[in-house]
Design a protein around this motif. Structure first.
Motif, PDB file in Angstrom:
ATOM      1  N   VAL A  96       0.849  -1.186   0.000  1.00  0.00           N
ATOM      2  CA  VAL A  96       0.000   0.000   0.000  1.00  0.00           C
ATOM      3  C   VAL A  96       0.887   1.238   0.000  1.00  0.00           C
ATOM      4  O   VAL A  96       1.669   1.457   0.931  1.00  0.00           O
ATOM      5  N   CYS A  97       0.793   2.038  -1.047  1.00  0.00           N
ATOM      6  CA  CYS A  97       1.512   3.304  -1.134  1.00  0.00           C
ATOM      7  C   CYS A  97       0.645   4.376  -0.480  1.00  0.00           C
ATOM      8  O   CYS A  97      -0.447   4.691  -0.977  1.00  0.00           O
TER       9      CYS A  97
ATOM     10  N   CYS B 170       5.668   5.718  -6.061  1.00  0.00           N
ATOM     11  CA  CYS B 170       5.698   4.390  -5.436  1.00  0.00           C
ATOM     12  C   CYS B 170       4.915   3.402  -6.296  1.00  0.00           C
ATOM     13  O   CYS B 170       5.421   2.328  -6.658  1.00  0.00           O
ATOM     14  N   TRP B 171       3.676   3.770  -6.644  1.00  0.00           N
ATOM     15  CA  TRP B 171       2.860   2.888  -7.490  1.00  0.00           C
ATOM     16  C   TRP B 171       3.545   2.646  -8.826  1.00  0.00           C
ATOM     17  O   TRP B 171       3.647   1.496  -9.290  1.00  0.00           O
TER      18      TRP B 171
ATOM     19  N   ARG C 200      -3.141  -6.579  -8.412  1.00  0.00           N
ATOM     20  CA  ARG C 200      -3.851  -7.104  -7.249  1.00  0.00           C
ATOM     21  C   ARG C 200      -3.032  -7.035  -5.975  1.00  0.00           C
ATOM     22  O   ARG C 200      -3.574  -7.173  -4.880  1.00  0.00           O
ATOM     23  N   ASN C 201      -1.726  -6.835  -6.119  1.00  0.00           N
ATOM     24  CA  ASN C 201      -0.829  -6.749  -4.965  1.00  0.00           C
ATOM     25  C   ASN C 201      -0.412  -5.321  -4.657  1.00  0.00           C
ATOM     26  O   ASN C 201       0.517  -5.107  -3.871  1.00  0.00           O
ATOM     27  N   LEU C 202      -1.091  -4.349  -5.243  1.00  0.00           N
ATOM     28  CA  LEU C 202      -0.624  -2.972  -5.142  1.00  0.00           C
ATOM     29  C   LEU C 202      -1.805  -2.032  -4.965  1.00  0.00           C
ATOM     30  O   LEU C 202      -2.791  -2.116  -5.695  1.00  0.00           O
TER      31      LEU C 202
ATOM     32  N   VAL D 232      -5.100   4.037 -12.878  1.00  0.00           N
ATOM     33  CA  VAL D 232      -5.559   3.310 -11.696  1.00  0.00           C
ATOM     34  C   VAL D 232      -7.045   3.539 -11.435  1.00  0.00           C
ATOM     35  O   VAL D 232      -7.748   2.626 -11.006  1.00  0.00           O
ATOM     36  N   ILE D 233      -7.541   4.746 -11.688  1.00  0.00           N
ATOM     37  CA  ILE D 233      -8.952   5.039 -11.417  1.00  0.00           C
ATOM     38  C   ILE D 233      -9.807   4.842 -12.665  1.00  0.00           C
ATOM     39  O   ILE D 233     -10.801   4.119 -12.637  1.00  0.00           O
ATOM     40  N   LEU D 234      -9.412   5.463 -13.772  1.00  0.00           N
ATOM     41  CA  LEU D 234     -10.236   5.412 -14.979  1.00  0.00           C
ATOM     42  C   LEU D 234      -9.932   4.208 -15.872  1.00  0.00           C
ATOM     43  O   LEU D 234     -10.692   3.914 -16.792  1.00  0.00           O
TER      44      LEU D 234
END
Length: 511
Positions: free
Chosen positions: A159-160, A175-176, A187-189, A384-386
């Motif tokens: 988790v960043c 970080c991401w 799935r791990n981030l 990540v969002i869209l």
């Protein structure tokens, strides 16, 4: 990277060429989600569409990607019971900064849940044309970070977190980007929405601690630090398409400074309007009284890559809390809409694009800012969002605005020859040159024995055949066996095309 072919062990050079060709084919302007396997290495070659993930409308419903404080709190309270499906390892929380008083660090139990403070997401590296002061970590550096915190890249949830809000979102985004670039599965981030003092859910003072979790602290309580549980070679994927090189940006630019909605790319400059316009316009209204105030990093000029559009990253996130705007609001920006404050994407005429005239279905988003810090926030929004195919120009405009032909620095030294194939002044609008007295030395190719006198980015080869040396180096690192070595990833020498250099396949994207 000097004479890469001679540096690599037998067979690895051919593997590298295969990887390079495969990733080049998957990284053109109108990528679609295509999965391919490189038969020589067994690596899955991911396109930007493969790398992106789409958030739920309500961020509380996410179990990776952008997660909320409520989700993280449930994991911390009972990791064994509440951890996401498919995660069998630990919960690793990496804060970009120490949080405000009373909220310094999210409290770990140092059995299942671990918290660390980390800011080192970039390092100086040479892309062939320039040495960039801060670009994605090299293989040895990311593996050192993985060792430092005892991370299992295949089984842990990483988790960043921000710590504080505001600018901490930049390093959170880095970080991401770093973990995803090196192949950590989506799935791990996760990326935590908001600073420590603005997390939703039932957080209390007891959920935080002022215990310092910097790796430099001798009494770090974590029992797993400095253990090499895994490394990036365990991740059998190639996600280097997440990074766009200088030549990638040149290849996708339209022929005029217009917002081309039919070429399969969306070019997003995430800096301020002042910087994008070279002071011709500003978010405060009207041109700057002093256009030179728009300059950063003592570059040769200011302006934007031709055909790019602008929306300042500060419109995406509440910089006081670190909370991203709702998904619907972010999607509206990409549709060409303006918000309640009258903010939205503008083109090179500084006019709003209008509904339907921004992102087009299937476009690949290319993003940058000055040093790819602010752009790391815009990348969270798109990738990540869209869920949009996204590539980050990691060298960004600190490189782009330095590559000006026939410009001289404050010492009267020519920065770039006029016949260099990498001059970008002819590909930019508006062209607004800096005052020679304000231009820091960039020219390392004329005096390679005195690099300390040259400010980054240092132009190391104005005639380099390619600008993808970082990606080549990273692909080679993952392809090597643990007992083999290609160097430390910080070669700052000339990577030009003279005898013994790498001969690469033609660029399938053109240019």
């Amino acid at each position: 990277m000097k004479n890469l072919k001679n540096q690599l062990p037998p067979g690895v050079f051919l593997i590298l060429i295969c990887i390079t060709l495969a990733i080049s084919l998957s990284a053109c302007g109108d990528e679609r989600s295509k999965e391919s396997i490189d038969d020589s290495t067994g690596f899955r070659i991911n396109s930007p569409a493969d790398i992106a993930q789409k958030s739920a409308e309500e961020y509380d419903d996410n179990h990776s990607g952008l997660i909320t404080g409520r989700t993280l709190k449930s994991w911390i309270d009972n990791w064994e019971e509440n951890r996401p499906d498919g995660i069998t390892g630990k919960l690793i929380i990496i804060q970009a900064t120490r949080g405000p008083s009373g909220f310094e660090f999210i409290k770990p139990d140092n059995q299942n849940v671990f918290t660390y403070l980390e800011t080192g997401w970039r390092e100086p590296r040479t892309n062939g044309v320039s040495e960039i002061a801060g670009i994605v970590l090299s293989g040895p550096s990311i593996d050192a970070l993985i060792r430092r915190y005892g991370i299992d890249v295949n089984n842990d949830m990483i988790v960043c977190a921000q710590g504080t809000g505001g600018n901490a979102a930049m390093n959170q985004g880095r970080c991401w980007y770093t973990f995803r670039y090196w192949g950590v599965d989506h799935r791990n981030l996760a990326v935590l929405n908001g600073g420590n003092n603005h997390l939703n859910g039932d957080w209390t003072a007891g959920d935080f601690t002022n215990q310092d979790f910097s790796a430099a602290i001798a009494n770090q309580p974590s029992p797993i630090i400095n253990r090499q549980i895994s490394n990036v070679k365990d991740l059998r994927v190639d996600n280097t398409a997440l990074q766009a090189t200088l030549e990638d940006i040149i290849d996708v630019l339209p022929t005029r400074d217009i917002n081309n909605t039919s070429n399969g790319v969306f070019l997003w400059d995430g800096r301020s309007l002042d910087q994008y316009s070279a002071g011709e316009a500003s978010e405060a209204g009207g041109p700057l009284a002093n256009r030179y105030a728009s300059f950063q990093n003592q570059a040769t000029r200011q302006g934007h890559p031709r055909g790019s559009v602008n929306l300042n990253w500060t419109n995406l996130i509440d910089t006081s809390t670190g909370l991203y705007k709702p998904k619907a609001a972010l999607r509206a920006y990409l549709n060409g809409e303006v918000d309640e404050n009258g903010r939205g994407f503008v083109d090179g005429t500084y006019q709003y694009l209008g509904i339907g005239n921004a992102y087009q279905d299937g476009d690949t988003v290319y993003i940058w800012c000055e040093t790819a810090a602010r752009a790391a926030v815009t990348q969270i929004v798109t990738a990540v969002i869209l869920g949009l195919p996204t590539r980050l120009y990691d060298a960004s405009t600190i490189e782009w605005n330095s590559l000006t032909g026939d410009a001289y620095d404050r010492d009267g030294v020519l920065i770039l020859p006029s016949d260099s194939p990498w001059r970008t002044d002819v590909l930019s609008e508006p062209y607004f040159p800096n005052l020679p007295a304000n231009i820091a030395p960039r020219n390392a190719w004329s005096d390679p024995q005195n690099p300390a006198a040259v400010a980054p980015p240092r132009i190391v080869d104005p005639y380099a055949p390619r600008s993808n040396a970082v990606i080549l180096e990273d692909q080679a690192y993952k392809a090597l066996d643990d007992g083999e070595d290609i160097g430390n990833g910080n070669d700052t020498g000339n990577s030009g095309g003279s005898g013994g250099g790498v001969v690469l396949p033609p660029n399938p994207c053109g240019g």
